[in-house]
Structure formats: C-alpha cells, structure tokens
Design a protein around this motif. Structure first.
Motif, PDB file in Angstrom:
ATOM      1  N   UNK A   1     -26.161 -47.615  30.707  1.00  0.00           N
ATOM      2  CA  UNK A   1     -24.705 -47.421  30.650  1.00  0.00           C
ATOM      3  C   UNK A   1     -24.443 -46.178  29.822  1.00  0.00           C
ATOM      4  N   UNK A   2     -23.775 -45.193  30.424  1.00  0.00           N
ATOM      5  CA  UNK A   2     -23.544 -43.896  29.790  1.00  0.00           C
ATOM      6  C   UNK A   2     -22.061 -43.700  29.507  1.00  0.00           C
ATOM      7  N   UNK A   3     -21.721 -43.472  28.246  1.00  0.00           N
ATOM      8  CA  UNK A   3     -20.341 -43.205  27.826  1.00  0.00           C
ATOM      9  C   UNK A   3     -20.187 -41.711  27.585  1.00  0.00           C
ATOM     10  N   UNK A   4     -19.522 -41.023  28.498  1.00  0.00           N
ATOM     11  CA  UNK A   4     -19.401 -39.566  28.489  1.00  0.00           C
ATOM     12  C   UNK A   4     -18.509 -39.073  27.366  1.00  0.00           C
ATOM     13  N   UNK A   5     -18.492 -37.750  27.179  1.00  0.00           N
ATOM     14  CA  UNK A   5     -17.684 -37.136  26.140  1.00  0.00           C
ATOM     15  C   UNK A   5     -16.266 -36.830  26.580  1.00  0.00           C
ATOM     16  N   UNK A   6     -15.457 -36.401  25.630  1.00  0.00           N
ATOM     17  CA  UNK A   6     -14.053 -36.101  25.873  1.00  0.00           C
ATOM     18  C   UNK A   6     -13.876 -35.091  26.993  1.00  0.00           C
TER      19      UNK A   6
END
Length: 273
Positions: free
Chosen positions: A97-102
């Motif tokens: 699970x990848x939580x990307x940047x702004x």
C-alpha cells in the motif's frame, strides 16, 4: 521468505511521466534544471513552512470537495493490545500500500511506484500494489486524516501480509496510522518504508539517509512513538530536505532525490516478507 522470481502482480497503478510533487512540476530526467524550476522549489519549501502545522485534528475533506465530516475511528476488532505485535510465519501473498506525496496524481506516485515494482521483483509470491485513495491535497489537517482513515480501513480488511510505503505527506499518513494500530492490524504489517517524512526525528534507530544529527522535520513525531515497529521500519531523510530536516538544516532539492534509495528500500521490504 527468500527473494526469488518475479511475483505475479495483480494490480499496478499507472505512473505519469511528469508529476506534480508538493506543487512542484517534476519530470524524472537527469540534469534537467532551470531557473523557473529553482523558483518553484523555493516556493515549495516556503509553502511547507507556512502550511504544515502541529494540529493532527480537524475534519476529513471528502474527495472531490463538498461537505466535510469528522474522520471515522478505526474499526474496533476487540483487541486492545500492543499495536506493534510481531508477525508470525511466511506470507502466501503480499499487498503493498503506497501513500503518495502532496499533489501527485492518484495511484502510487513516481517514487513509490518504483519501490513497489522492485519489491514485486524480489519476492516469489503474488503481489498486489495499491495506491492509497486519499486527497494528497495541499493542506495538512484534513488530507492526512482522510488518508489515515482509509489506510486503517484497508489494513483491517486485509488478509495478505502488508508492506506500507509513504512519501512526504504520505509518510505522515503511514506513521500516524501505525501509531494507532491494534495488535491485530500491527501483526499484518511486515515492513514500512517512508521518505521525506515531515514528522522525521533523527533519534530513531530506523532512520536512513544523509540527515543531520540532531535534526527534526517540520512537524516531528515524539521519540519512540513507533518503537513497537522499530525493526520493521526504514525512514529515509536527505540532508538537503527541508521537509524532514526543518528550516535550520534543509536546503536544496533533497526532497526530490529519494530515487537513489529505491533499490535498498525494496530489498529491505522484500526481506521482511
């Protein structure tokens, strides 16, 4: 599980050739620098200083705008034990699970997409890659809270072994979620990798990179908050990254220079599953 042949990827998000990272247009081409790019980088750093506060509360903005409502708490599984309970046994399947940047488009983001695919190539069981569905918006109360709620939902529902990745604002999401996991959810997590974490604290034993000592991010996490996961985390911080180093130690393009660690991060994560 030993590294081996490429796993069967069940889902991989498409990655755009040119991304918007924290309000900065970024094309992954070596040596591509311009005066306009330098001005945008300076604006990005000022933006982080101006906008990232210490408040983790607030309301959760729903994707696409509209009314907001308080974030739902994680589902209670009846287990009030240690959120970092150690996992047992081998993995039959892995979900990354990848939580990307702004500001990055929906999906895994460029950096975390690289890491995810390299993890897949290093393990010999089926791998599913999921881009966390959260706004990754240019505000740091509602957007991270939305991400934490969604990550809790995914982890609670998961049957696979989990690898969690977070870049920039996504590192806030991953770290804050970890801090609140039940022992049941914590035991599903085999590895965690974060890059450019605004809540970086240089005293932690799981830190990696060229960060200064001592140093803290723009909104540092208290020491030991994730101690239950110490042996399952790598948190990368570049010495020139204002976001994870703070205004006294940051400067330059360090926040966009984490691709150099993609292979090491993937090897670490694969070795844990």
């Amino acid at each position: 599980m030993r590294p081996g042949r490429r796993g069967r990827t069940r889902a991989v998000a498409a990655v755009a050739a040119t991304l918007l990272v924290g309000g900065l247009a970024f094309a992954p081409v070596a040596g591509a620098t311009t005066t306009q790019g330098s001005e945008r980088r300076s604006s990005l750093l000022r933006f982080w200083l101006d906008r990232l506060g210490n408040d983790r509360g607030g309301q959760v903005g729903q994707p696409g705008g509209g009314a907001t409502q308080p974030a739902a708490p994680p589902e209670d599984d009846g287990d009030d034990g240690d959120g970092g309970a150690a996992p047992d046994g081998d993995c039959d399947a892995v979900t990354v699970i990848a939580a990307r940047g702004t500001g990055e488009p929906a999906g895994t983001g460029f950096l975390l997409g690289q890491v995810s695919r390299q993890i897949d190539s290093r393990v010999d069981v089926p791998v599913t890659i999921v881009g966390l569905d959260y706004p990754a918006a240019a505000e740091f109360v509602n957007s991270p809270r939305q991400g934490v709620a969604e990550l809790n939902r995914l982890v609670t529902a998961a049957d696979d072994c989990l690898v969690l990745l977070g870049y920039s604002q996504g590192a806030i999401v991953v770290g804050d979620a970890l801090a609140g996991f039940s022992s049941a959810n914590g035991a599903k997590v085999r590895a965690v990798v974060m890059f450019g974490d605004p809540r970086f604290n240089s005293v932690e034993p799981y830190n990696e990179g060229s960060f200064g000592q001592p140093s803290r991010g723009l909104n540092p996490r208290r020491a030991g908050e994730l101690a239950a996961f110490n042996d399952r985390i790598q948190n990368y911080c570049n010495g020139g990254d204002l976001v994870c180093q703070g205004s006294r130690n940051g400067g330059g393009d360090g926040h966009l220079a984490y691709g150099q660690f993609a292979a090491d991060a993937a090897t670490f994560a694969a070795g844990k599953v």
